[in-house]
Structure formats: C-alpha cells, structure tokens
Design a protein around this motif. Structure first.
Motif, PDB file in Angstrom:
ATOM      1  N   GLY A   1      22.000  56.183  24.774  1.00 19.59           N
ATOM      2  CA  GLY A   1      20.606  56.241  24.343  1.00 19.59           C
ATOM      3  C   GLY A   1      20.497  56.242  22.834  1.00 19.59           C
ATOM      4  O   GLY A   1      21.458  56.548  22.119  1.00 19.59           O
ATOM      5  N   ASN A   2      19.336  55.885  22.331  1.00 18.59           N
ATOM      6  CA  ASN A   2      19.073  55.838  20.884  1.00 18.59           C
ATOM      7  C   ASN A   2      20.075  54.968  20.140  1.00 18.59           C
ATOM      8  O   ASN A   2      20.439  55.267  18.998  1.00 18.59           O
ATOM      9  N   GLY A   3      20.574  53.920  20.776  1.00 22.21           N
ATOM     10  CA  GLY A   3      21.495  53.004  20.123  1.00 22.21           C
ATOM     11  C   GLY A   3      22.941  53.460  20.093  1.00 22.21           C
ATOM     12  O   GLY A   3      23.800  52.789  19.531  1.00 22.21           O
ATOM     13  N   LYS A   4      23.225  54.604  20.686  1.00 23.42           N
ATOM     14  CA  LYS A   4      24.588  55.139  20.679  1.00 23.42           C
ATOM     15  C   LYS A   4      25.363  54.641  21.888  1.00 23.42           C
ATOM     16  O   LYS A   4      24.858  54.610  23.000  1.00 23.42           O
ATOM     17  N   VAL A   5      26.605  54.254  21.628  1.00 22.13           N
ATOM     18  CA  VAL A   5      27.505  53.755  22.670  1.00 22.13           C
ATOM     19  C   VAL A   5      28.810  54.518  22.556  1.00 22.13           C
ATOM     20  O   VAL A   5      29.291  54.779  21.453  1.00 22.13           O
ATOM     21  N   ALA A   6      29.387  54.893  23.687  1.00 21.77           N
ATOM     22  CA  ALA A   6      30.701  55.527  23.705  1.00 21.77           C
ATOM     23  C   ALA A   6      31.680  54.593  24.402  1.00 21.77           C
ATOM     24  O   ALA A   6      31.340  53.947  25.392  1.00 21.77           O
ATOM     25  N   LEU A   7      32.878  54.525  23.857  1.00 25.01           N
ATOM     26  CA  LEU A   7      33.953  53.712  24.425  1.00 25.01           C
ATOM     27  C   LEU A   7      35.105  54.629  24.788  1.00 25.01           C
ATOM     28  O   LEU A   7      35.520  55.468  23.983  1.00 25.01           O
ATOM     29  N   ALA A   8      35.627  54.475  25.978  1.00 22.20           N
ATOM     30  CA  ALA A   8      36.760  55.278  26.431  1.00 22.20           C
ATOM     31  C   ALA A   8      37.767  54.372  27.112  1.00 22.20           C
ATOM     32  O   ALA A   8      37.398  53.364  27.715  1.00 22.20           O
ATOM     33  N   GLY A   9      39.022  54.739  27.002  1.00 23.51           N
ATOM     34  CA  GLY A   9      40.068  53.970  27.653  1.00 23.51           C
ATOM     35  C   GLY A   9      41.355  54.036  26.868  1.00 23.51           C
ATOM     36  O   GLY A   9      41.506  54.845  25.956  1.00 23.51           O
ATOM     37  N   LYS A  10      42.273  53.169  27.227  1.00 20.66           N
ATOM     38  CA  LYS A  10      43.606  53.163  26.615  1.00 20.66           C
ATOM     39  C   LYS A  10      43.887  51.801  26.014  1.00 20.66           C
ATOM     40  O   LYS A  10      43.604  50.771  26.623  1.00 20.66           O
ATOM     41  N   GLU A  11      44.453  51.812  24.839  1.00 17.39           N
ATOM     42  CA  GLU A  11      44.869  50.590  24.149  1.00 17.39           C
ATOM     43  C   GLU A  11      46.333  50.711  23.768  1.00 17.39           C
ATOM     44  O   GLU A  11      46.868  51.808  23.661  1.00 17.39           O
ATOM     45  N   GLN A  12      46.957  49.560  23.525  1.00 20.86           N
ATOM     46  CA  GLN A  12      48.398  49.538  23.255  1.00 20.86           C
ATOM     47  C   GLN A  12      48.741  49.903  21.816  1.00 20.86           C
ATOM     48  O   GLN A  12      49.806  50.442  21.566  1.00 20.86           O
ATOM     49  N   ASP A  13      47.862  49.569  20.873  1.00 20.80           N
ATOM     50  CA  ASP A  13      48.172  49.848  19.466  1.00 20.80           C
ATOM     51  C   ASP A  13      46.891  49.943  18.644  1.00 20.80           C
ATOM     52  O   ASP A  13      45.793  49.740  19.149  1.00 20.80           O
ATOM     53  N   LEU A  14      47.045  50.260  17.358  1.00 21.54           N
ATOM     54  CA  LEU A  14      45.893  50.424  16.479  1.00 21.54           C
ATOM     55  C   LEU A  14      45.078  49.157  16.322  1.00 21.54           C
ATOM     56  O   LEU A  14      43.846  49.209  16.225  1.00 21.54           O
ATOM     57  N   GLN A  15      45.734  47.999  16.296  1.00 22.98           N
ATOM     58  CA  GLN A  15      45.013  46.737  16.146  1.00 22.98           C
ATOM     59  C   GLN A  15      44.065  46.505  17.320  1.00 22.98           C
ATOM     60  O   GLN A  15      42.916  46.103  17.126  1.00 22.98           O
ATOM     61  N   GLU A  16      44.538  46.756  18.530  1.00 23.08           N
ATOM     62  CA  GLU A  16      43.686  46.596  19.713  1.00 23.08           C
ATOM     63  C   GLU A  16      42.546  47.597  19.687  1.00 23.08           C
ATOM     64  O   GLU A  16      41.403  47.264  19.995  1.00 23.08           O
ATOM     65  N   ARG A  17      42.857  48.822  19.322  1.00 22.91           N
ATOM     66  CA  ARG A  17      41.823  49.863  19.252  1.00 22.91           C
ATOM     67  C   ARG A  17      40.740  49.481  18.248  1.00 22.91           C
ATOM     68  O   ARG A  17      39.546  49.604  18.528  1.00 22.91           O
ATOM     69  N   ASP A  18      41.144  49.007  17.078  1.00 23.83           N
ATOM     70  CA  ASP A  18      40.179  48.588  16.066  1.00 23.83           C
ATOM     71  C   ASP A  18      39.333  47.413  16.543  1.00 23.83           C
ATOM     72  O   ASP A  18      38.129  47.360  16.294  1.00 23.83           O
ATOM     73  N   ALA A  19      39.941  46.477  17.258  1.00 23.91           N
ATOM     74  CA  ALA A  19      39.201  45.323  17.784  1.00 23.91           C
ATOM     75  C   ALA A  19      38.162  45.776  18.802  1.00 23.91           C
ATOM     76  O   ALA A  19      37.028  45.282  18.807  1.00 23.91           O
ATOM     77  N   VAL A  20      38.521  46.717  19.642  1.00 27.55           N
ATOM     78  CA  VAL A  20      37.583  47.244  20.641  1.00 27.55           C
ATOM     79  C   VAL A  20      36.422  47.952  19.944  1.00 27.55           C
ATOM     80  O   VAL A  20      35.264  47.794  20.321  1.00 27.55           O
ATOM     81  N   LYS A  21      36.712  48.713  18.904  1.00 28.52           N
ATOM     82  CA  LYS A  21      35.659  49.438  18.191  1.00 28.52           C
ATOM     83  C   LYS A  21      34.717  48.497  17.436  1.00 28.52           C
ATOM     84  O   LYS A  21      33.539  48.807  17.281  1.00 28.52           O
ATOM     85  N   ARG A  22      35.206  47.356  16.988  1.00 31.67           N
ATOM     86  CA  ARG A  22      34.365  46.384  16.261  1.00 31.67           C
ATOM     87  C   ARG A  22      33.504  45.537  17.192  1.00 31.67           C
ATOM     88  O   ARG A  22      32.408  45.108  16.818  1.00 31.67           O
ATOM     89  N   ALA A  23      33.976  45.270  18.382  1.00 31.20           N
ATOM     90  CA  ALA A  23      33.325  44.313  19.284  1.00 31.20           C
ATOM     91  C   ALA A  23      31.855  44.614  19.592  1.00 31.20           C
ATOM     92  O   ALA A  23      31.048  43.692  19.626  1.00 31.20           O
ATOM     93  N   PRO A  24      31.445  45.859  19.806  1.00 33.34           N
ATOM     94  CA  PRO A  24      30.043  46.099  20.174  1.00 33.34           C
ATOM     95  C   PRO A  24      29.030  45.955  19.029  1.00 33.34           C
ATOM     96  O   PRO A  24      27.842  45.829  19.286  1.00 33.34           O
ATOM     97  N   TRP A  25      29.462  45.995  17.791  1.00 35.70           N
ATOM     98  CA  TRP A  25      28.516  46.007  16.679  1.00 35.70           C
ATOM     99  C   TRP A  25      27.523  44.855  16.676  1.00 35.70           C
ATOM    100  O   TRP A  25      26.339  45.074  16.375  1.00 35.70           O
TER     101      TRP A  25
END
Length: 71
Positions: free
Chosen positions: A32-56
């Motif tokens: 709500g109010n534009g907030k999104v939460a992401l949960a799960g498992k990634e293999q490395d920092l690069q994948e994690r950063d890509a997942v965090k950037r994707a919704p913007w």
C-alpha cells in the motif's frame, strides 16, 4: 492528483521481464501507499541488486523493502 498504486502482478511482471532475473523464487508483497516488499533467495549480490532495481519502473512504486537473502 491520484497516484497509481503498484499491483503485485505488475511488479511480478517487471521481475520476469528484467534480464537475468529468476523471479520464480521471489515473492512480491504490495504493502500500500506505493510500498513493495520483496522476499526470497538469490545466488549473489549482483542478482539481489537486479531484483531490487527491477520494480522501480513500475507505475506507483515509491519504496522497496528488501527481505532478500543470499544463499
């Protein structure tokens, strides 16, 4: 002026269309109010950063809560 609220489906679509992201293991929560939460498992920092950037680019996303783990 109304701001479009991000939907879970739109954010999931953004994850699936982003290059190099295996969205199968990522859970999306529209808080709500534009907030999104992401949960799960990634293999490395690069994948994690890509997942965090994707919704913007998704309309209405104003913040992202990161509950991603590197395994």
């Amino acid at each position: 002026m109304t701001t479009e609220m991000p939907s879970k489906r739109k954010v999931e679509g953004a994850l699936k269309t982003s290059a190099g992201i295996e969205a199968v293991s990522i859970r999306v929560f529209a808080l709500g109010n534009g907030k999104v939460a992401l949960a799960g498992k990634e293999q490395d920092l690069q994948e994690r950063d890509a997942v965090k950037r994707a919704p913007w680019p998704t309309a209405g996303v104003t913040s992202i809560r990161d509950h991603l783990k590197i395994v």
